[in-house]
Design a protein around this motif. Structure first.
Motif, PDB file in Angstrom:
ATOM      1  N   LEU A   1       1.243  -1.041  -0.336  1.00  0.00           N
ATOM      2  CA  LEU A   1       0.141   0.095  -0.019  1.00  0.00           C
ATOM      3  C   LEU A   1       0.910   1.322   0.154  1.00  0.00           C
ATOM      4  O   LEU A   1       2.070   1.307   0.069  1.00  0.00           O
ATOM      5  CB  LEU A   1      -0.884   0.132   1.200  1.00  0.00           C
ATOM      6  CG  LEU A   1      -1.674  -1.206   1.468  1.00  0.00           C
ATOM      7  CD1 LEU A   1      -2.276  -1.198   2.533  1.00  0.00           C
ATOM      8  CD2 LEU A   1      -3.134  -1.091   0.178  1.00  0.00           C
ATOM      9  N   GLN A   2       0.393   2.027  -0.169  1.00  0.00           N
ATOM     10  CA  GLN A   2       1.031   4.262  -0.455  1.00  0.00           C
ATOM     11  C   GLN A   2       0.161   4.476   0.563  1.00  0.00           C
ATOM     12  O   GLN A   2      -1.138   4.758   0.544  1.00  0.00           O
ATOM     13  CB  GLN A   2       0.923   3.735  -1.870  1.00  0.00           C
ATOM     14  CG  GLN A   2       1.768   5.663  -2.178  1.00  0.00           C
ATOM     15  CD  GLN A   2       0.900   6.084  -3.742  1.00  0.00           C
ATOM     16  OE1 GLN A   2       0.637   4.753  -4.509  1.00  0.00           O
ATOM     17  NE2 GLN A   2       1.345   7.339  -3.920  1.00  0.00           N
ATOM     18  N   ALA A   3       1.187   5.626   1.367  1.00  0.00           N
ATOM     19  CA  ALA A   3       0.694   6.565   1.812  1.00  0.00           C
ATOM     20  C   ALA A   3       1.170   8.032   1.728  1.00  0.00           C
ATOM     21  O   ALA A   3       0.280   8.562   2.388  1.00  0.00           O
ATOM     22  CB  ALA A   3       1.553   6.095   3.389  1.00  0.00           C
TER      23      ALA A   3
ATOM     24  N   ALA B   1      -7.948   8.722  -4.028  1.00  0.00           N
ATOM     25  CA  ALA B   1      -8.365   7.786  -4.902  1.00  0.00           C
ATOM     26  C   ALA B   1      -6.605   7.430  -4.539  1.00  0.00           C
ATOM     27  O   ALA B   1      -6.528   6.234  -4.400  1.00  0.00           O
ATOM     28  CB  ALA B   1      -8.349   8.555  -6.215  1.00  0.00           C
ATOM     29  N   ASP B   2      -5.352   8.123  -4.261  1.00  0.00           N
ATOM     30  CA  ASP B   2      -4.338   7.687  -4.815  1.00  0.00           C
ATOM     31  C   ASP B   2      -3.405   8.040  -3.955  1.00  0.00           C
ATOM     32  O   ASP B   2      -2.867   9.261  -3.848  1.00  0.00           O
ATOM     33  CB  ASP B   2      -3.409   7.649  -6.463  1.00  0.00           C
ATOM     34  CG  ASP B   2      -2.540   7.733  -7.009  1.00  0.00           C
ATOM     35  OD1 ASP B   2      -1.796   7.019  -5.753  1.00  0.00           O
ATOM     36  OD2 ASP B   2      -1.494   8.463  -7.177  1.00  0.00           O
ATOM     37  N   SER B   3      -3.494   7.947  -2.496  1.00  0.00           N
ATOM     38  CA  SER B   3      -3.810   6.210  -2.075  1.00  0.00           C
ATOM     39  C   SER B   3      -4.532   5.770  -0.695  1.00  0.00           C
ATOM     40  O   SER B   3      -4.304   4.813  -0.540  1.00  0.00           O
ATOM     41  CB  SER B   3      -2.784   5.077  -2.781  1.00  0.00           C
ATOM     42  OG  SER B   3      -3.131   3.948  -3.768  1.00  0.00           O
TER      43      SER B   3
ATOM     44  N   GLU C   1       7.497   6.778  -0.564  1.00  0.00           N
ATOM     45  CA  GLU C   1       8.312   7.488  -0.925  1.00  0.00           C
ATOM     46  C   GLU C   1       7.526   6.960  -2.762  1.00  0.00           C
ATOM     47  O   GLU C   1       7.970   7.258  -3.933  1.00  0.00           O
ATOM     48  CB  GLU C   1       9.572   7.648  -1.527  1.00  0.00           C
ATOM     49  CG  GLU C   1      10.101   7.813   0.269  1.00  0.00           C
ATOM     50  CD  GLU C   1      11.611   7.709   0.195  1.00  0.00           C
ATOM     51  OE1 GLU C   1      11.546   9.072   0.426  1.00  0.00           O
ATOM     52  OE2 GLU C   1      12.466   7.274  -0.127  1.00  0.00           O
ATOM     53  N   GLU C   2       6.114   6.771  -2.914  1.00  0.00           N
ATOM     54  CA  GLU C   2       5.755   5.999  -4.238  1.00  0.00           C
ATOM     55  C   GLU C   2       6.071   7.261  -4.985  1.00  0.00           C
ATOM     56  O   GLU C   2       6.605   7.085  -5.959  1.00  0.00           O
ATOM     57  CB  GLU C   2       4.397   5.572  -3.828  1.00  0.00           C
ATOM     58  CG  GLU C   2       3.887   4.812  -5.403  1.00  0.00           C
ATOM     59  CD  GLU C   2       3.349   5.245  -6.730  1.00  0.00           C
ATOM     60  OE1 GLU C   2       3.608   4.575  -7.957  1.00  0.00           O
ATOM     61  OE2 GLU C   2       3.226   7.026  -6.559  1.00  0.00           O
ATOM     62  N   GLU C   3       5.705   8.021  -5.127  1.00  0.00           N
ATOM     63  CA  GLU C   3       5.982   9.326  -5.304  1.00  0.00           C
ATOM     64  C   GLU C   3       6.570  10.219  -6.242  1.00  0.00           C
ATOM     65  O   GLU C   3       6.577  10.698  -6.985  1.00  0.00           O
ATOM     66  CB  GLU C   3       4.075  10.801  -5.626  1.00  0.00           C
ATOM     67  CG  GLU C   3       3.118   9.843  -5.247  1.00  0.00           C
ATOM     68  CD  GLU C   3       2.527   9.421  -6.622  1.00  0.00           C
ATOM     69  OE1 GLU C   3       2.522   9.377  -7.160  1.00  0.00           O
ATOM     70  OE2 GLU C   3       0.876   9.004  -6.218  1.00  0.00           O
ATOM     71  N   LEU C   4       7.683   9.878  -5.071  1.00  0.00           N
ATOM     72  CA  LEU C   4       8.751   9.997  -6.003  1.00  0.00           C
ATOM     73  C   LEU C   4       9.608   9.320  -6.587  1.00  0.00           C
ATOM     74  O   LEU C   4      10.541   9.310  -7.149  1.00  0.00           O
ATOM     75  CB  LEU C   4       9.795  10.216  -4.770  1.00  0.00           C
ATOM     76  CG  LEU C   4       9.286  11.318  -3.678  1.00  0.00           C
ATOM     77  CD1 LEU C   4      10.534  11.221  -2.198  1.00  0.00           C
ATOM     78  CD2 LEU C   4       9.572  12.989  -3.837  1.00  0.00           C
TER      79      LEU C   4
ATOM     80  N   ASN D   1      -8.870  12.065 -10.853  1.00  0.00           N
ATOM     81  CA  ASN D   1      -8.194  13.167 -10.857  1.00  0.00           C
ATOM     82  C   ASN D   1      -6.804  13.071 -10.007  1.00  0.00           C
ATOM     83  O   ASN D   1      -6.935  13.981  -9.642  1.00  0.00           O
ATOM     84  CB  ASN D   1      -8.872  13.842 -11.098  1.00  0.00           C
ATOM     85  CG  ASN D   1      -9.983  15.210 -11.373  1.00  0.00           C
ATOM     86  OD1 ASN D   1     -10.383  14.599 -12.819  1.00  0.00           O
ATOM     87  ND2 ASN D   1     -10.747  15.625 -11.753  1.00  0.00           N
ATOM     88  N   GLN D   2      -6.220  11.764 -10.265  1.00  0.00           N
ATOM     89  CA  GLN D   2      -5.190  11.112  -9.688  1.00  0.00           C
ATOM     90  C   GLN D   2      -4.116  12.054  -9.794  1.00  0.00           C
ATOM     91  O   GLN D   2      -3.848  12.445 -11.133  1.00  0.00           O
ATOM     92  CB  GLN D   2      -4.983   9.855  -9.307  1.00  0.00           C
ATOM     93  CG  GLN D   2      -3.901   8.721  -9.889  1.00  0.00           C
ATOM     94  CD  GLN D   2      -4.122   7.394 -10.129  1.00  0.00           C
ATOM     95  OE1 GLN D   2      -4.584   7.022 -10.144  1.00  0.00           O
ATOM     96  NE2 GLN D   2      -3.096   6.830  -9.490  1.00  0.00           N
ATOM     97  N   HIS D   3      -3.491  12.481  -9.295  1.00  0.00           N
ATOM     98  CA  HIS D   3      -2.526  13.560  -9.673  1.00  0.00           C
ATOM     99  C   HIS D   3      -2.963  15.365  -9.366  1.00  0.00           C
ATOM    100  O   HIS D   3      -1.734  14.909  -9.699  1.00  0.00           O
ATOM    101  CB  HIS D   3      -1.596  12.968 -10.565  1.00  0.00           C
ATOM    102  CG  HIS D   3      -0.541  11.409  -9.752  1.00  0.00           C
ATOM    103  ND1 HIS D   3       0.406  11.665 -11.297  1.00  0.00           N
ATOM    104  CD2 HIS D   3      -0.491  10.537  -9.261  1.00  0.00           C
ATOM    105  CE1 HIS D   3       0.820   9.453 -10.105  1.00  0.00           C
ATOM    106  NE2 HIS D   3      -0.070   9.703  -9.022  1.00  0.00           N
ATOM    107  N   SER D   4      -4.227  15.506 -10.011  1.00  0.00           N
ATOM    108  CA  SER D   4      -4.799  16.574 -10.668  1.00  0.00           C
ATOM    109  C   SER D   4      -4.752  17.480  -9.850  1.00  0.00           C
ATOM    110  O   SER D   4      -4.852  16.799  -8.220  1.00  0.00           O
ATOM    111  CB  SER D   4      -5.323  16.878 -11.533  1.00  0.00           C
ATOM    112  OG  SER D   4      -4.116  15.744 -12.680  1.00  0.00           O
TER     113      SER D   4
HETATM  114 ZN   LIG Z   1       0.422   8.707  -8.376  1.00  0.00          ZN
END
Ligand SMILES: [Zn+2]
Length: 544
Positions: free
Chosen positions: A143-145, A198-200, A232-235, A516-519
């Motif tokens: 899972l991603q925090a 949504a993410d995440s 650090e998933e988004e990195l 709108n993930q990331h937006s």
């Molecule tokens: Zn993402």
């Protein structure tokens, strides 16, 4: 520690779930107005009593029971979600990540997990475990925090970390409604807007509530459960491969399940078995040392933009196929694979209409076939100036940014070697940094090439353990085989687990595709939020 209100009340929210979590008519049943304040937590004492009285469960929970538990616990789920969404989680601010980790440690501990932090060169990972004496198998869940950065000015709400309930009005706009509206009628088409909705944080909340619901049902998971939480998933998870390699023992498991992302565009239940990897490449060509007047030196000083155009043009056919010899080597789609890919219900005329394209690249016979191959994409291009700034010059440099999506068969170093060889075959000398004047005077064709490898591809069999478990869980819930996606086009940092721990993996997506993930204005549809809890319950409730 948060306060513990009295016993959980099952009557907080009533609604009817649609079979596919979306596209269903608005199904609202009134319920008596009840205050919707304060978290309702499953009392630890009763959890312990339930656990002590149980044996390993072999039979899956009945669907009606899954639905009932999901419904009963929706209010608590929404409260947990709201609290979670209020915690800033931009991975670029490690102090926020540390607060987030403390909160997660508390929540997982309350649900019977032991937790430990795994140090990395960046923010730590969190490992939460529920070991189950007598269980033979271990299921690892990823899972991603963390979340993407926010630009509050671009959001249609003052604070992206203050979750906002909205409904769609006739103009297609989203309008804020009071959070308390959840006390009365709950409309599945309402959405909660916040960063990471949504993410995440959505999937993370769905997972925590699913585990809690299974406990509530007295269902004891027939395996050891380990949860690894990435911060650090988004990195691009830069420290994850090292951390996995150094912690193989504690992460050891038989299979990996990932709850992340949206399902197939049809929004039907989906299981994904792989993802493409990604590396990026920058190319720079050189003309005169500084931009020159195109009248004074046109026809004399070579133009780096033209050179770049020729290089890029030579890499692909006019039907979009990569021409580097050997680029697609190793990828073979046999008849059985093609048949399985053809079962994915892509509406290609609708996709073409949405993208506004008359024809597609001729790499595969369909979208699903196309993404089974590595791709070479020009993601950005720059030389001189355009529009109002256009000027009559010969630019000094031209820059192309490429991304290469990798598949399981494609070794990134090999593809990079093919690219290098191709550019050299065009007469270029490849440099790692900008050329000196001496290099410029000696070499008519100079090109700087740098690259960054993010992560590799992974792909597991449809019939490997996590795929069997995910498919059985969704079949149990919906009475039909979910959509099976062999490889998704995008990239997620799962390859380090699959490679270092030698695990098969499967992804169960649980959020709406238009989130709108990331937006700005990221959101989660309530119907998908609730349905995802039932999905995860049903998947976790299967024998691995
Ligand atoms: Zn993402």
């Amino acid at each position: 520690m948060a306060t513990r209100p009295g016993p959980f009340n099952i009557d907080d929210v009533r609604y009817i779930l649609g079979p596919d979590g979306t596209g269903t008519p608005k199904t609202v049943t009134p319920c008596p107005p009840k205050p919707f304040s304060g978290r309702r937590r499953f009392p630890v004492l009763s959890l312990l009593l339930v656990l002590l009285s149980l044996q390993l469960s072999a039979e899956p929970l009945e669907v009606t029971r899954i639905r009932q538990l999901t419904q009963e616990n929706t209010a608590a789920a929404l409260n947990l979600y709201r609290e979670f969404l209020r915690l800033p989680n931009d991975a670029l601010y490690p102090q926020d990540i540390m607060k987030l980790l403390s909160w997660l440690e508390g929540e997982f501990t309350q649900r019977g997990f032991s937790t430990r932090r795994i140090a990395t060169a960046g923010s730590p990972l969190l490992l939460a475990e529920r070991l189950n004496p007598g269980a033979e198998k271990t299921v690892l869940v990823y899972l991603q925090a963390d979340g993407q950065p926010v630009d509050p000015a671009a959001w249609e709400q003052p604070n992206p970390f203050e979750p906002t309930l909205k409904e769609e009005i006739s103009t297609g706009q989203w309008e804020k409604i009071p959070w308390d509206s959840l006390n009365e009628d709950l409309d599945q088409d309402w959405r909660i807007f916040a960063r990471s909705a949504a993410d995440s944080k959505g999937p993370m909340t769905q997972f925590m509530i699913a585990v809690e619901n299974l406990d509530r049902a007295g269902y004891r998971l027939p395996y050891n459960l380990k949860v690894i939480i990435d911060t650090e998933e988004e990195l691009g998870s830069p420290n994850l491969p090292d951390a996995v390699n150094h912690n193989r023992d504690v992460l050891a498991a038989d299979m990996l399940l990932i709850f992340d992302g949206p399902p197939h565009a049809s929004n039907k239940p989906t299981v994904v078995f792989g993802a493409r990897g990604i590396m990026t490449v920058q190319l720079v060509t050189y003309g005169p040392v500084t931009p020159q007047h195109s009248g004074h030196y046109g026809n004399y000083a070579p133009n780096p933009a033209l050179r770049m155009a020729q290089i890029l043009g030579s890499m692909k056919s006019d039907t979009g196929r990569v021409l580097l010899a050997g680029f697609y080597d190793g990828v073979r789609l046999d008849t059985e694979t093609r048949n399985r890919l053809a079962l994915v219900p892509d509406d290609e005329p609708a996709i073409k209409r949405r993208l506004g394209i008359a024809e597609t690249d001729q790499v595969g016979a369909s979208l699903q076939e196309a993404i089974q191959y590595p791709s070479l994409n020009i993601r950005g291009l720059s030389a001189g100036w355009v529009n109002q700034q256009a000027r009559t010059i010969i630019p000094a440099t031209a820059t192309a940014e490429l991304d290469i999506r990798l598949v399981k068969e494609s070794d990134p170093q090999r593809l990079l070697g093919l690219l290098r060889k191709h550019i050299e075959s065009l007469g270029y000398t490849i440099l790692e940094r900008a050329p000196t004047i001496e290099q410029r005077l000696q070499n008519p064709r100079l090109l700087r090439m740098t690259h960054e490898f993010s992560y590799g591809a992974f792909r597991s069999d449809f019939d490997a353990a996590p795929g069997r478990m995910a498919r059985a869980g969704l079949q149990h819930l919906y009475g039909e085989e979910p959509i099976l996606i062999r490889t998704m086009g995008g990239s997620i940092p799962i390859a380090p687990f699959v490679e270092a721990l030698d695990l098969p993996a499967a992804i169960v997506p649980t959020v709406n595709i238009d989130n709108n993930q990331h937006s700005p204005n990221e959101n989660l549809r309530l119907g998908n939020f609730i349905e995802g809890i039932a999905m995860i319950m049903s998947v976790l409730g299967r024998e691995p």
